[in-house]
Design a protein around this motif. Structure first.
Motif, PDB file in Angstrom:
ATOM      1  N   ASN A 223      98.018  53.139  87.404  1.00 50.46           N
ATOM      2  CA  ASN A 223      99.102  52.567  86.603  1.00 50.46           C
ATOM      3  C   ASN A 223     100.047  51.772  87.502  1.00 50.46           C
ATOM      4  O   ASN A 223      99.959  51.826  88.733  1.00 50.46           O
ATOM      5  N   ILE A 224     100.916  51.022  86.856  1.00 49.55           N
ATOM      6  CA  ILE A 224     101.828  50.121  87.576  1.00 49.55           C
ATOM      7  C   ILE A 224     102.764  50.898  88.500  1.00 49.55           C
ATOM      8  O   ILE A 224     103.065  50.464  89.612  1.00 49.55           O
ATOM      9  N   LYS A 225     103.228  52.068  88.071  1.00 49.24           N
ATOM     10  CA  LYS A 225     104.130  52.868  88.905  1.00 49.24           C
ATOM     11  C   LYS A 225     103.452  53.244  90.223  1.00 49.24           C
ATOM     12  O   LYS A 225     104.082  53.197  91.290  1.00 49.24           O
ATOM     13  N   GLN A 226     102.175  53.577  90.168  1.00 49.72           N
ATOM     14  CA  GLN A 226     101.434  53.887  91.393  1.00 49.72           C
ATOM     15  C   GLN A 226     101.322  52.668  92.301  1.00 49.72           C
ATOM     16  O   GLN A 226     101.479  52.767  93.523  1.00 49.72           O
ATOM     17  N   LEU A 227     101.048  51.518  91.711  1.00 48.97           N
ATOM     18  CA  LEU A 227     100.904  50.293  92.506  1.00 48.97           C
ATOM     19  C   LEU A 227     102.242  49.887  93.131  1.00 48.97           C
ATOM     20  O   LEU A 227     102.286  49.442  94.282  1.00 48.97           O
ATOM     21  N   GLU A 228     103.335  50.018  92.378  1.00 52.55           N
ATOM     22  CA  GLU A 228     104.661  49.722  92.927  1.00 52.55           C
ATOM     23  C   GLU A 228     104.976  50.646  94.104  1.00 52.55           C
ATOM     24  O   GLU A 228     105.514  50.217  95.130  1.00 52.55           O
ATOM     25  N   THR A 229     104.641  51.913  93.944  1.00 47.02           N
ATOM     26  CA  THR A 229     104.868  52.884  95.028  1.00 47.02           C
ATOM     27  C   THR A 229     104.022  52.538  96.241  1.00 47.02           C
ATOM     28  O   THR A 229     104.510  52.563  97.386  1.00 47.02           O
ATOM     29  N   PHE A 230     102.778  52.202  96.015  1.00 46.52           N
ATOM     30  CA  PHE A 230     101.870  51.818  97.107  1.00 46.52           C
ATOM     31  C   PHE A 230     102.425  50.638  97.897  1.00 46.52           C
ATOM     32  O   PHE A 230     102.465  50.662  99.139  1.00 46.52           O
ATOM     33  N   LEU A 231     102.888  49.616  97.200  1.00 42.44           N
ATOM     34  CA  LEU A 231     103.414  48.423  97.880  1.00 42.44           C
ATOM     35  C   LEU A 231     104.695  48.732  98.638  1.00 42.44           C
ATOM     36  O   LEU A 231     104.912  48.207  99.741  1.00 42.44           O
ATOM     37  N   GLU A 232     105.555  49.562  98.071  1.00 40.81           N
ATOM     38  CA  GLU A 232     106.815  49.881  98.741  1.00 40.81           C
ATOM     39  C   GLU A 232     106.556  50.674 100.022  1.00 40.81           C
ATOM     40  O   GLU A 232     107.203  50.436 101.055  1.00 40.81           O
TER      41      GLU A 232
ATOM     42  N   ALA B 219     103.832  50.484 101.798  1.00 38.92           N
ATOM     43  CA  ALA B 219     103.235  49.532 102.736  1.00 38.92           C
ATOM     44  C   ALA B 219     104.305  48.684 103.402  1.00 38.92           C
ATOM     45  O   ALA B 219     104.236  48.392 104.598  1.00 38.92           O
ATOM     46  N   ARG B 220     105.342  48.292 102.643  1.00 37.11           N
ATOM     47  CA  ARG B 220     106.422  47.466 103.201  1.00 37.11           C
ATOM     48  C   ARG B 220     107.276  48.276 104.183  1.00 37.11           C
ATOM     49  O   ARG B 220     107.651  47.781 105.246  1.00 37.11           O
ATOM     50  N   CYS B 221     107.611  49.494 103.790  1.00 37.28           N
ATOM     51  CA  CYS B 221     108.542  50.304 104.587  1.00 37.28           C
ATOM     52  C   CYS B 221     107.879  50.969 105.793  1.00 37.28           C
ATOM     53  O   CYS B 221     108.543  51.275 106.778  1.00 37.28           O
ATOM     54  N   GLY B 222     106.570  51.231 105.686  1.00 38.99           N
ATOM     55  CA  GLY B 222     105.877  51.883 106.781  1.00 38.99           C
ATOM     56  C   GLY B 222     106.057  53.388 106.822  1.00 38.99           C
ATOM     57  O   GLY B 222     105.619  54.043 107.767  1.00 38.99           O
ATOM     58  N   SER B 223     106.702  53.948 105.792  1.00 38.66           N
ATOM     59  CA  SER B 223     106.859  55.403 105.732  1.00 38.66           C
ATOM     60  C   SER B 223     107.168  55.826 104.301  1.00 38.66           C
ATOM     61  O   SER B 223     107.744  55.067 103.518  1.00 38.66           O
ATOM     62  N   PHE B 224     106.759  57.070 103.989  1.00 39.81           N
ATOM     63  CA  PHE B 224     107.030  57.613 102.663  1.00 39.81           C
ATOM     64  C   PHE B 224     108.533  57.877 102.487  1.00 39.81           C
ATOM     65  O   PHE B 224     109.079  57.687 101.400  1.00 39.81           O
ATOM     66  N   THR B 225     109.185  58.296 103.561  1.00 40.06           N
ATOM     67  CA  THR B 225     110.611  58.633 103.471  1.00 40.06           C
ATOM     68  C   THR B 225     111.454  57.402 103.143  1.00 40.06           C
ATOM     69  O   THR B 225     112.311  57.438 102.246  1.00 40.06           O
ATOM     70  N   ALA B 226     111.218  56.289 103.869  1.00 35.43           N
ATOM     71  CA  ALA B 226     111.977  55.061 103.615  1.00 35.43           C
ATOM     72  C   ALA B 226     111.695  54.527 102.219  1.00 35.43           C
ATOM     73  O   ALA B 226     112.600  54.065 101.522  1.00 35.43           O
ATOM     74  N   ALA B 227     110.430  54.601 101.800  1.00 36.00           N
ATOM     75  CA  ALA B 227     110.082  54.126 100.458  1.00 36.00           C
ATOM     76  C   ALA B 227     110.743  54.989  99.385  1.00 36.00           C
ATOM     77  O   ALA B 227     111.179  54.485  98.348  1.00 36.00           O
ATOM     78  N   ALA B 228     110.824  56.300  99.641  1.00 37.06           N
ATOM     79  CA  ALA B 228     111.469  57.195  98.675  1.00 37.06           C
ATOM     80  C   ALA B 228     112.941  56.846  98.506  1.00 37.06           C
ATOM     81  O   ALA B 228     113.481  56.863  97.387  1.00 37.06           O
ATOM     82  N   ASP B 229     113.613  56.496  99.608  1.00 37.06           N
ATOM     83  CA  ASP B 229     115.017  56.081  99.529  1.00 37.06           C
ATOM     84  C   ASP B 229     115.155  54.811  98.708  1.00 37.06           C
ATOM     85  O   ASP B 229     116.077  54.678  97.896  1.00 37.06           O
ATOM     86  N   ARG B 230     114.249  53.867  98.943  1.00 45.79           N
ATOM     87  CA  ARG B 230     114.304  52.598  98.210  1.00 45.79           C
ATOM     88  C   ARG B 230     114.047  52.798  96.714  1.00 45.79           C
ATOM     89  O   ARG B 230     114.651  52.130  95.877  1.00 45.79           O
ATOM     90  N   LEU B 231     113.128  53.703  96.384  1.00 44.66           N
ATOM     91  CA  LEU B 231     112.728  53.891  94.990  1.00 44.66           C
ATOM     92  C   LEU B 231     113.524  54.996  94.291  1.00 44.66           C
ATOM     93  O   LEU B 231     113.269  55.294  93.126  1.00 44.66           O
ATOM     94  N   ASN B 232     114.471  55.603  95.045  1.00 48.46           N
ATOM     95  CA  ASN B 232     115.290  56.681  94.487  1.00 48.46           C
ATOM     96  C   ASN B 232     114.408  57.798  93.923  1.00 48.46           C
ATOM     97  O   ASN B 232     114.578  58.259  92.792  1.00 48.46           O
ATOM     98  N   ALA B 233     113.442  58.210  94.746  1.00 47.35           N
ATOM     99  CA  ALA B 233     112.517  59.273  94.350  1.00 47.35           C
ATOM    100  C   ALA B 233     112.321  60.210  95.546  1.00 47.35           C
ATOM    101  O   ALA B 233     112.785  59.936  96.654  1.00 47.35           O
TER     102      ALA B 233
END
Length: 300
Positions: A2-11, A13-27
């Motif tokens: 689904n789109i939510k998974q793809l958005e998470t995947f791209l974020e 990939a951009r951030c280089g870490s799950f922690t930074a992406a979680a901050d960006r996505l507020n999750a």
């Protein structure tokens, strides 16, 4: 998938870490990990190499990145072109030069909220070089800045031009004739910080006739620079349109200089390959909101 998974995947990939992406996505990182695990199971491949400190895309991850960006761009187009403004939501990070902030930024923000009420804005007012660094690194989504050249991967829209002039306050004594850079040898020059487009413009003007370099006092606020100028501390390069009332009252006087003060163009800047069409939509709104002069205004 689904789109939510793809958005998470791209974020990630951009951030280089799950922690930074979680901050960006507020999750939470566990939520993001679950999404990626489901996506990897669905596709039957490993998308991230987690063996290093900074995670990297695998070969299959890099392949998916191309398709994921296309899919999210298509979904964003559907939301913005087919759906109503109420359907568009999310956080948009805006970087704004001070001159925009003190002129038409309120009109710009009001237009955004009127058309896209579910968008949330994060505003950052800073110097030009700092904002260019942030937009190039993907740390902000849209920048409203002056400039002449931008990185090839950035899309730009002109927001108009601003005429600057050298100004002085009542207390400062200067020759009663056309002023040249050499006349400022005994006068304190005031400028925004070294990371600003303003400072580069000041230095270029001072060196226009090969004059020797001089000390320039720096300040991170144009309003403060204008106040210091009015008090007679020194001379500064200020936008004429912003200080018409002070010029009219005589608190500031525009100096007759050779060369004349520059005309500076401002731009809306965002990543040309942005997976969301929101930055391009905000660029359209910025063009409408800007009250800076067009070429025909300046010629006229």
């Amino acid at each position: 998938m689904n789109i939510k998974q793809l958005e998470t995947f791209l974020e990630i990939a951009r951030c280089g870490s799950f922690t930074a992406a979680a901050d960006r996505l507020n999750a939470t990182t566990s939520t993001l990990s679950a999404r990626i695990q489901d996506l990897e199971q669905d596709l039957g491949v490993t998308l991230f190499d987690r063996s290093q400190r900074r995670i990297r895309l695998t070969a299959k991850g890099r392949e998916l990145q191309i398709y994921a960006e296309r899919a999210i761009t298509a979904c964003a187009e559907i939301r913005t072109r087919v759906g109503s403004g109420d359907a568009l939501s999310g956080l948009v990070r805006l970087g704004v030069a001070e001159l925009v902030a003190v002129t038409w930024l309120p009109s710009f923000v009001e237009l955004i909220h009127r058309r896209y009420p579910r968008l949330t804005l994060e505003l950052q007012v800073s110097l030009t070089a700092d904002l260019q660094h942030l937009i190039s690194n993907g740390e902000i989504d849209v920048a409203l800045v002056p400039g002449t050249r931008f990185d090839a991967h950035l899309a730009t829209r002109s927001l108009g031009r601003v005429r600057f002039a050298w100004m002085a306050g009542r207390p400062l004594a200067l020759p009663n004739r056309r002023i040249e850079p050499t006349d400022f040898r005994s006068v304190r020059v005031l400028s925004l910080g070294k990371n600003s487009f303003h400072h580069r413009t000041v230095e270029h003007w001072l060196g226009e006739k090969g004059d020797e370099p001089r000390a320039v006092d720096l300040c991170n606020s144009m309003g403060a620079v204008a106040s210091l100028t009015q008090a007679g501390v020194g001379v500064s390069l200020l936008p004429v349109r912003c200080y018409e009332s002070e010029i009219g009252s005589g608190a500031l006087r525009v100096l007759d200089t050779q060369p004349e003060g520059p005309v500076v163009e401002f731009f809306s800047v965002h990543a040309a390959d942005a997976t969301s069409s929101i930055p391009a939509l905000l660029a359209d709104i910025a063009v409408q909101a800007s009250n800076f002069e067009t070429i025909s205004d300046i010629i006229g």
